[in-house]
Design an enzyme around this catalytic site. Sequence first.
Site, PDB file in Angstrom:
ATOM      1  N   LYS A  17      43.868  36.372  51.044  1.00 12.68           N
ATOM      2  CA  LYS A  17      45.341  36.280  51.111  1.00 12.68           C
ATOM      3  C   LYS A  17      45.827  36.329  52.557  1.00 12.68           C
ATOM      4  CE  LYS A  17      46.111  38.134  46.479  1.00 12.68           C
ATOM      5  NZ  LYS A  17      44.749  38.555  46.098  1.00 12.68           N
ATOM      6  N   ARG A  50      37.340  42.256  35.011  1.00 16.81           N
ATOM      7  CA  ARG A  50      36.774  43.294  34.147  1.00 16.81           C
ATOM      8  C   ARG A  50      36.332  42.861  32.752  1.00 16.81           C
ATOM      9  NH1 ARG A  50      41.574  47.018  36.135  1.00 16.81           N
ATOM     10  NH2 ARG A  50      42.400  44.892  36.250  1.00 16.81           N
ATOM     11  N   LYS A  63      34.709  34.977  42.805  1.00 15.63           N
ATOM     12  CA  LYS A  63      35.697  35.426  43.789  1.00 15.63           C
ATOM     13  C   LYS A  63      35.138  36.587  44.592  1.00 15.63           C
ATOM     14  CE  LYS A  63      39.419  38.407  43.721  1.00 15.63           C
ATOM     15  NZ  LYS A  63      40.766  38.902  43.497  1.00 15.63           N
ATOM     16  N   ASP A  75      39.046  35.449  48.553  1.00 15.96           N
ATOM     17  CA  ASP A  75      40.444  35.825  48.276  1.00 15.96           C
ATOM     18  C   ASP A  75      40.929  36.847  49.293  1.00 15.96           C
ATOM     19  OD1 ASP A  75      42.886  36.017  47.041  1.00 15.96           O
ATOM     20  OD2 ASP A  75      42.193  37.287  45.400  1.00 15.96           O
ATOM     21  N   THR A  80      52.033  39.264  41.425  1.00 17.54           N
ATOM     22  CA  THR A  80      52.571  39.644  40.109  1.00 17.54           C
ATOM     23  C   THR A  80      52.783  41.152  40.017  1.00 17.54           C
ATOM     24  OG1 THR A  80      50.335  39.641  39.246  1.00 17.54           O
ATOM     25  CG2 THR A  80      51.646  37.685  38.837  1.00 17.54           C
ATOM     26  N   ASP A 113      49.614  35.445  58.544  1.00 21.42           N
ATOM     27  CA  ASP A 113      49.723  35.831  59.957  1.00 21.42           C
ATOM     28  C   ASP A 113      50.371  34.661  60.695  1.00 21.42           C
ATOM     29  OD1 ASP A 113      49.213  37.041  62.535  1.00 21.42           O
ATOM     30  OD2 ASP A 113      47.569  38.151  61.599  1.00 21.42           O
TER      31      ASP A 113
HETATM   32  O1  C5P Z   1      39.698  42.647  36.244  1.00 18.53           O
HETATM   33  P1  C5P Z   1      40.772  41.608  36.195  1.00 18.53           P
HETATM   34  O2  C5P Z   1      40.459  40.457  35.269  1.00 18.53           O
HETATM   35  O3  C5P Z   1      42.140  42.178  35.978  1.00 18.53           O
HETATM   36  O4  C5P Z   1      40.719  41.005  37.670  1.00 18.53           O
HETATM   37  C1  C5P Z   1      41.594  40.032  38.089  1.00 18.53           C
HETATM   38  C2  C5P Z   1      41.340  39.707  39.521  1.00 18.53           C
HETATM   39  O5  C5P Z   1      42.444  38.968  39.995  1.00 18.53           O
HETATM   40  C3  C5P Z   1      41.228  40.920  40.440  1.00 18.53           C
HETATM   41  O6  C5P Z   1      40.307  40.576  41.464  1.00 18.53           O
HETATM   42  C4  C5P Z   1      42.607  41.098  40.998  1.00 18.53           C
HETATM   43  O7  C5P Z   1      42.612  41.611  42.302  1.00 18.53           O
HETATM   44  C5  C5P Z   1      43.114  39.669  41.032  1.00 18.53           C
HETATM   45  N1  C5P Z   1      44.551  39.544  40.913  1.00 18.53           N
HETATM   46  C6  C5P Z   1      45.284  40.013  39.830  1.00 18.53           C
HETATM   47  N2  C5P Z   1      46.625  39.841  39.750  1.00 18.53           N
HETATM   48  C7  C5P Z   1      47.235  39.209  40.707  1.00 18.53           C
HETATM   49  C8  C5P Z   1      46.544  38.721  41.808  1.00 18.53           C
HETATM   50  C9  C5P Z   1      45.175  38.902  41.871  1.00 18.53           C
HETATM   51  O8  C5P Z   1      44.712  40.594  38.916  1.00 18.53           O
HETATM   52  N3  C5P Z   1      48.521  39.019  40.601  1.00 18.53           N
END
Ligand code: C5P
Length: 235
Positions: free
Chosen positions: A60, A205, A31, A58, A113, A63
């Site tokens: 999003k 992460r 991503k 990503d 979320t 527009d």
């Molecule tokens: O580090 P982590 O596993 O939390 O990363 C999740 C990825 O998904 C990040 O790039 C974050 O921006 C994205 N994301 C999220 N929750 C959402 C939408 C997108 O964690 N509701």
Amino acid sequence: MTQVIVALDVDSIKKQEDLLKSLHGTIVWYKVGLQLFTAHGKRAVDIVRRHGGKVFLDLKLHDIPQTVAHAVREAQRLGVDAVSLHLMGGADMLRAAAEVMPRPKLWGVTILTSMAPKDVKIFSPSAKIPSLVKSLSKQGWVGGADATICSPQEVGMLKKAFPHLDMKFVTPGIRPKGAALNDQNRVMTPGEAAKLGIDFIVVGRPITHAPDPRKAALDILAEMKAAAPKALDKE
Ligand code: C5P
């Protein structure tokens, strides 16, 4: 079949390349999100592709229909495999995006979320997140979105609500057992996601901040395979 998308939430091309090298042969999808794309644009996409990876851009998009359609066309020129847009942008916006041919896969965001029940009251005092997620994902399916991006906790509810629609799901909020939650609250393990038949899980992460990202990725793939042996067929 559940596939892992690694979120390259890093601020430099050097860190991006280090991750791509370390994950080579284990992860196909990456991503490129707002941070990396704003900082490095096309270069960040090109590097993933040079390493043989697929790109989920990503951004999003949200527009007017013509602007989103033009952005989807440019995403196709960039060579990305999927791009996200907000289903809140409306049916006409989605239709304009879906009509671009050829185009990347369109993955539609329902309700972020990070939004709390009080945040959706601005639409109507009786507005509720689950019913908005339901109607947005249905609108996405009808309008040509290729998948719904939502919380893994919402997938069961959506599959039950639309048992006859072949909806595909992309979910962040994934944490292996025992991993740090960071700022994620309602999480699901990779094994649970695979069992539920989620098509793509976005993991950041737990892989990118691990002391050994390759090992972390392999552990996640192994957990998914153990939980749902058929869930990891190769493309
Ligand atoms: O580090 P982590 O596993 O939390 O990363 C999740 C990825 O998904 C990040 O790039 C974050 O921006 C994205 N994301 C999220 N929750 C959402 C939408 C997108 O964690 N509701």
